[in-house]
Design a protein around this motif. Structure first.
Motif, short mmCIF file in Angstrom:
data_model
loop_
_atom_site.label_atom_id
_atom_site.label_comp_id
_atom_site.label_asym_id
_atom_site.label_seq_id
_atom_site.Cartn_x
_atom_site.Cartn_y
_atom_site.Cartn_z
N LEU A 58 128.25 65.90 33.27
CA LEU A 58 126.92 66.14 32.71
C LEU A 58 125.90 66.39 33.82
O LEU A 58 125.03 67.25 33.68
CB LEU A 58 126.49 64.96 31.85
CG LEU A 58 127.18 64.83 30.49
CD1 LEU A 58 126.79 63.52 29.82
CD2 LEU A 58 126.86 66.00 29.60
N ARG A 149 119.04 70.18 25.87
CA ARG A 149 119.80 68.92 25.89
C ARG A 149 121.27 69.23 26.15
O ARG A 149 121.87 70.03 25.44
CB ARG A 149 119.65 68.21 24.55
CG ARG A 149 120.34 66.87 24.47
CD ARG A 149 120.16 66.24 23.11
NE ARG A 149 118.77 66.09 22.75
CZ ARG A 149 118.05 64.99 22.98
NH1 ARG A 149 118.61 63.95 23.54
NH2 ARG A 149 116.80 64.93 22.62
N CYS A 151 124.96 67.55 26.30
CA CYS A 151 125.61 66.32 25.83
C CYS A 151 127.07 66.58 25.49
O CYS A 151 127.52 67.72 25.47
CB CYS A 151 124.87 65.77 24.61
SG CYS A 151 124.67 66.95 23.26
N PRO A 155 130.68 61.98 21.46
CA PRO A 155 130.51 61.02 22.55
C PRO A 155 131.40 59.79 22.44
O PRO A 155 130.94 58.67 22.28
CB PRO A 155 129.03 60.64 22.46
CG PRO A 155 128.67 60.87 21.05
CD PRO A 155 129.55 61.98 20.56
N SER A 159 127.53 57.63 25.57
CA SER A 159 126.45 58.36 24.91
C SER A 159 125.47 58.92 25.93
O SER A 159 124.28 58.96 25.68
CB SER A 159 125.73 57.42 23.94
OG SER A 159 125.22 56.31 24.65
N GLU A 161 123.51 61.71 28.17
CA GLU A 161 123.01 63.08 27.98
C GLU A 161 122.16 63.44 29.19
O GLU A 161 121.72 62.56 29.93
CB GLU A 161 122.13 63.18 26.75
CG GLU A 161 122.80 62.79 25.47
CD GLU A 161 121.82 62.75 24.31
OE1 GLU A 161 122.30 62.91 23.19
OE2 GLU A 161 120.61 62.56 24.51
N CYS A 182 123.55 63.71 20.06
CA CYS A 182 123.88 65.09 20.37
C CYS A 182 123.80 65.91 19.08
O CYS A 182 124.54 65.65 18.13
CB CYS A 182 125.28 65.18 20.96
SG CYS A 182 125.66 66.82 21.62
#
Length: 185
Positions: A58, A149, A151, A155, A159, A161, A182
């Motif tokens: 991420l 966003r 993500c 997940p 969780s 992001e 998400c």
């Protein structure tokens, strides 16, 4: 012969050619305890590694998106022309449909300045206000203000992001959140 055996016995050996050293090995119980301890340690380590891997990927995607936005802004200033950051499935033109995880490009006119490949399966990039392209003026000011966003689509590993914000002045920032919401595609 008896004198020899007495001499060997005095030296600590009972038979010529043999030593008193015992062979050592693990017992079955020691081996089972070791395997049980390793199983417990692996049970603790694997979820932590999965969380670390998710965080790393991420972070990489967020940094790549920020770098692309900064490149588009600096190229707009350098070229004194509008430059666009847009989602692109083919890497040569902007897409009007689809999503950001299919990849994106930095484009000035018909010239592709930078191309980002699609994200790994299971990751999602969504624009809060369904923006498909972000334009930067020659002054470096962003003609489009948005929030993207990044993500994990499901997940299960955590969780986490990343939220990339591009302001009206063209400045970009990335923030780590643990919202866990998400949005679906």
């Amino acid at each position: 012969m008896i004198c020899r055996l007495e001499r060997y016995a005095a030296q600590g050996s009972t038979v010529p050619g043999r030593s008193r050293r015992r062979q050592r090995a693990f017992t079955l119980i020691e081996l089972m305890v070791t395997i049980a301890v390793l199983a417990v340690l692996m049970g603790i380590a694997i979820p932590s590694f999965s969380e670390f891997s998710l965080s790393s990927r991420l972070r990489s995607y967020g940094t790549s998106l920020v770098a692309s936005a900064q490149l588009a802004r600096s190229e707009a200033i350098k070229r004194n022309r509008d430059v666009t950051l847009c989602m692109s499935a083919n890497g040569t033109s902007c897409a009007n449909s689809g999503s950001w995880e299919q990849g994106w490009i930095v484009l000035q006119g018909a010239t592709v300045i930078h191309q980002q490949q699609s994200l790994a399966a299971g990751y999602r990039v969504t624009a809060v206000d369904d923006v498909t392209s972000i334009a930067f003026r020659p002054s470096g000011v962003g003609a489009t203000q948005t929030t993207l966003r990044i993500c994990r689509a499901s997940p299960s590993a955590g969780s986490q992001e990343r939220v990339v914000t591009i302001s009206a002045t063209g400045r970009t920032s990335v923030e780590k959140t643990t919202d866990g919401s998400c949005p679906s595609a």
